[in-house]
Enzyme design. Structure first.
Site, PDB file in Angstrom:
ATOM      1  N   ASN A 138     -14.002  -0.290  -6.479  1.00  0.00           N
ATOM      2  CA  ASN A 138     -15.015   0.658  -6.015  1.00  0.00           C
ATOM      3  C   ASN A 138     -15.808   1.308  -7.143  1.00  0.00           C
ATOM      4  O   ASN A 138     -16.385   2.371  -6.947  1.00  0.00           O
ATOM      5  CB  ASN A 138     -14.337   1.771  -5.193  1.00  0.00           C
ATOM      6  N   SER A 157     -11.339  -1.208  -0.105  1.00  0.00           N
ATOM      7  CA  SER A 157     -10.043  -1.119   0.579  1.00  0.00           C
ATOM      8  C   SER A 157     -10.179  -1.425   2.057  1.00  0.00           C
ATOM      9  O   SER A 157      -9.234  -1.934   2.677  1.00  0.00           O
ATOM     10  CB  SER A 157      -9.448   0.285   0.422  1.00  0.00           C
ATOM     11  N   HIS A 167      -3.742   5.925   3.769  1.00  0.00           N
ATOM     12  CA  HIS A 167      -4.495   4.742   3.349  1.00  0.00           C
ATOM     13  C   HIS A 167      -3.900   3.459   3.931  1.00  0.00           C
ATOM     14  O   HIS A 167      -4.620   2.624   4.496  1.00  0.00           O
ATOM     15  CB  HIS A 167      -4.514   4.690   1.825  1.00  0.00           C
ATOM     16  N   ASP A 195       0.835  -1.194   0.000  1.00  0.00           N
ATOM     17  CA  ASP A 195       0.000   0.000   0.000  1.00  0.00           C
ATOM     18  C   ASP A 195       0.880   1.259   0.000  1.00  0.00           C
ATOM     19  O   ASP A 195       1.930   1.277  -0.636  1.00  0.00           O
ATOM     20  CB  ASP A 195      -0.902  -0.042   1.245  1.00  0.00           C
TER      21      ASP A 195
END
Length: 422
Positions: A290, A367, A199, A166
């Site tokens: 998404n 996520s 994130h 990430d």
């Protein structure tokens, strides 16, 4: 094939061999090529082939027999054609620089969210026999919904190595004190893997925030986290860096890897890297996407466990949930590759304090759903599951279908952690 002489290219190899690989960026990506060689091709020979074709070696992944090379400006397409004609080369594909993490939806991701206390009250209470008493809000609704507290008396994922591929992880966050085992910055070998976006830290907290009566708690609060930074502070990155991060997991004994990132564009070299790491024992859990459409990659590859996102009851924001009833999130991608569904709306988790002074913030997206399953996978590994097939089987045995959802929306359903503790 006649072996090339090293003498004519000795100077070229010396010129192109960097002392330290430079940081990757979007600049010049159109001239970069990822070259995958047949297994067993010596590194020196890989570099020799690059030099003969007038290509500069930028970086390498020895475990995959892969080089990242740069062609003279405007000549990458011709160079790829020549490389593909070489029988020692499996693929020669363009590097890709793109946005790999998308908000869900963008207008909601960075904005304050309404309270979910009503949703928490509607869920089963955490088990009374856990070895500590959390604050009322430490067990956020997603962790409660997968029934993680019911497993903690016997199993908190202790010692399981979980990588977060990430934007990095904040090493200073109190929830991770003493439990980050290390990491990699795949974009810049000379830079830190610390999170400069938020994130990755949010994802890490859902997996393994400490069970300490403070803040929030993760699904597997005693797992050991590894930060694999493949994305910039803007959430962008290149294909090569992600391949490098995946390979690093395979080389460093990682047991579960979370990939809350993806693209609608299929990239065969991404699957090439996954196959190698899966063969080394890594279980990859990936976000379905998404965009409300087909499952994104890498989640769509069979080497990964794809996760869609569910809503709690009581949320009526149309951009997030189609109704006030529990179900699949409006934004969640779906398709036959979905293996499981997990909470992905209004999920409180860890963020760096420079991002939010409280150290906790609510986000929505696949996520956020994905690390719930990565944490559950860590619990399965702690109970003896080894490799993606065994982990997938354990998770499937613990899954319970949600009413009103099709297999393309929920896969095998929502995982009940209590069943993993048996």
């Amino acid at each position: 094939m006649k072996r090339l002489s090293l003498l004519p290219v000795l100077m070229a190899l010396t010129m192109f061999a960097p002392c330290a690989f430079a940081a990757l960026s979007e600049m010049g990506v159109e001239d970069r090529i990822i070259v995958a060689f047949k297994a067993g091709t010596p590194l020196a020979e890989q570099k020799e082939i690059a030099a003969v074709n007038g290509l500069q070696v930028i970086d390498e992944i020895p475990a995959l027999a892969v080089l990242l090379v740069k062609a003279p400006s405007g000549l990458a397409a011709g160079a790829r054609m020549r490389l593909k004609a070489n029988p020692q080369i499996l693929r020669a594909d363009p590097d890709v620089w793109r946005q790999w993490i998308e908000s869900a939806p963008a207008s909601v991701y960075q904005t304050p969210f309404p309270s979910v206390e009503s949703a928490l009250q509607a869920l089963p209470k955490p088990a009374k026999f856990v070895p500590a008493t959390p604050k009322a809000d430490e067990v956020q609704w997603g962790v409660a919904r997968v029934n993680a507290p019911a497993a903690w008396a016997a199993n908190q994922g202790a010692g399981v190595k979980v990588a977060v591929i990430d934007t990095g992880i904040d090493p200073e966050h109190a929830e991770f004190k003493g439990r980050i085992g290390g990491g990699l910055n795949a974009l810049d070998a000379n830079a830190s893997w610390a999170d400069d976006h938020a994130h990755g830290t949010h994802v890490a907290g859902i997996i393994a925030a400490a069970f300490d009566g403070q803040g929030v708690v993760g699904v597997a609060p005693k797992a050991v986290l590894y930060a694999v930074k493949v994305l910039t502070k803007e959430g962008k990155g290149d294909l090569f860096a992600i391949m490098k991060g995946i390979s690093w997991c395979g080389e460093n004994g990682i047991q579960v890897a979370n990939m809350s990132l993806g693209a609608a564009q299929e990239m065969p070299l991404l699957q090439f890297a996954l196959r190698s790491a899966v063969s080394a024992g890594v279980t990859f859990v990936a976000a379905a996407g998404n965009d409300g459409k087909a499952v994104n990659w890498p989640a769509a590859y069979p080497e990964a466990i794809a996760v869609s996102a569910s809503c709690p009851t009581g949320v009526t924001e149309a951009k997030l949930c189609p109704s006030a009833a529990e179900g699949i999130a409006t934004f969640s991608s779906r398709g036959p590759q979905v293996a499981f569904i997990a909470p992905g709306v209004l999920i409180p988790s860890t963020v760096p304090v420079w991002h939010d002074a409280s150290g906790v913030k609510k986000y929505s997206g696949t996520s956020m759903a994905t690390p719930h399953v990565a944490g559950l996978a860590a619990l399965a590994v702690a109970r003896g599951a080894r490799g993606v097939d065994a982990v997938r089987a354990a998770l499937k045995a613990a899954a319970e279908p949600m009413n009103g959802l099709s297999p393309s929306e929920q896969g095998n359903g929502l995982i009940n952690a209590a069943k993993l503790a048996r």
